[in-house]
Design an enzyme around this catalytic site. Structure first.
Site, PDB file in Angstrom:
ATOM      1  N   SER A   1       0.782  -1.275   0.016  1.00 45.28           N
ATOM      2  CA  SER A   1       0.089   0.023  -0.118  1.00 45.28           C
ATOM      3  C   SER A   1       0.873   1.262  -0.059  1.00 45.28           C
ATOM      4  CB  SER A   1      -1.086  -0.001   1.186  1.00 45.28           C
ATOM      5  OG  SER A   1      -2.045   0.993   1.206  1.00 45.28           O
TER       6      SER A   1
ATOM      7  N   HIS B   1      -2.201  -1.655  -4.259  1.00 45.90           N
ATOM      8  CA  HIS B   1      -3.671  -1.867  -4.297  1.00 45.90           C
ATOM      9  C   HIS B   1      -3.889  -0.164  -4.322  1.00 45.90           C
ATOM     10  CE1 HIS B   1      -4.584  -2.060   0.589  1.00 45.90           C
ATOM     11  NE2 HIS B   1      -3.964  -1.038  -0.075  1.00 45.90           N
TER      12      HIS B   1
END
Length: 202
Positions: free
Chosen positions: A93, A118
């Site tokens: 992330s 993501h």
């Protein structure tokens, strides 16, 4: 510096101090305001002390606050130094965003690190108006993250959007092939030169 000289510091503080003197910063755990305050402060201090020598960031983080992560990102870009980023264990992330935002050619992964990309997420609640405002803010953050990743990896924003729509996992080699890192290393000697003070004279 000796332990006796700093009686109020615990072992972790002493270790961080020694690493700081080697121009090395550890970003471990969740990306939050406390991490951002420490990392940004250390980046600025190291740049002020020597604006030419590299600064090394070791990253082992599942991600966290987008705002805190962007504060670190902006400071990495602000300082004149080359910033070496090293994936150590897990960079996901916002941790992955920071990893690929190091100086190109000096973005490194250890051999068995895992990297995950993501789209940003956040809890949304409140009145209908509040939800609409939060959704717009989240969409703006998502686009901003995609633009950063596109600039750092060389992929089009549209491809980043597609690839990050769901959790996408990379091995160290896959992250190198995608453009998140430049090299996969297995020897400290391949990283250590970035922290060594330049020699003067013969």
């Amino acid at each position: 510096m000796t332990t006796a000289a700093l009686p109020d510091l615990n072992y972790r503080d002493l270790l961080a101090d020694r690493l700081f003197r080697q121009r090395t910063i550890l970003l471990t755990g969740e990306v939050d305001d406390a991490m951002a305050e420490r990392a940004c402060s250390e980046l600025v201090l190291l740049a002020a002390a020597d604006p030419k020598r590299d600064i090394v960031l070791y990253i082992n983080s599942p991600g966290g606050s987008v705002f805190a992560g962007l504060a670190i990102y902006d400071t990495m870009k602000l300082v004149p130094n080359d910033v070496v980023t090293v994936a150590m264990g897990f960079a996901a992330s916002m941790g992955q965003v920071l990893l690929c935002s190091g100086t190109h050619g000096k973005r490194i992964s250890l051999a068995h690190s895992r990297i995950m990309m993501h789209q940003p997420s956040a809890g949304i609640g409140g009145t209908a108006v509040d939800i609409a405002i939060q959704a717009e803010s989240l969409e703006r953050m998502k686009r901003q993250s995609q633009e950063i990743l596109a600039a750092e990896t060389g992929h089009p924003v549209e491809q980043i959007a597609e690839d990050s729509d769901r959790d996408r996992w990379f091995t160290a080699d896959e992250a190198r092939d995608y453009g998140i890192v430049d090299r996969v290393v297995s020897s400290f000697a391949e990283i250590a030169p970035h922290t060594t003070a330049p020699r003067i004279g013969l």
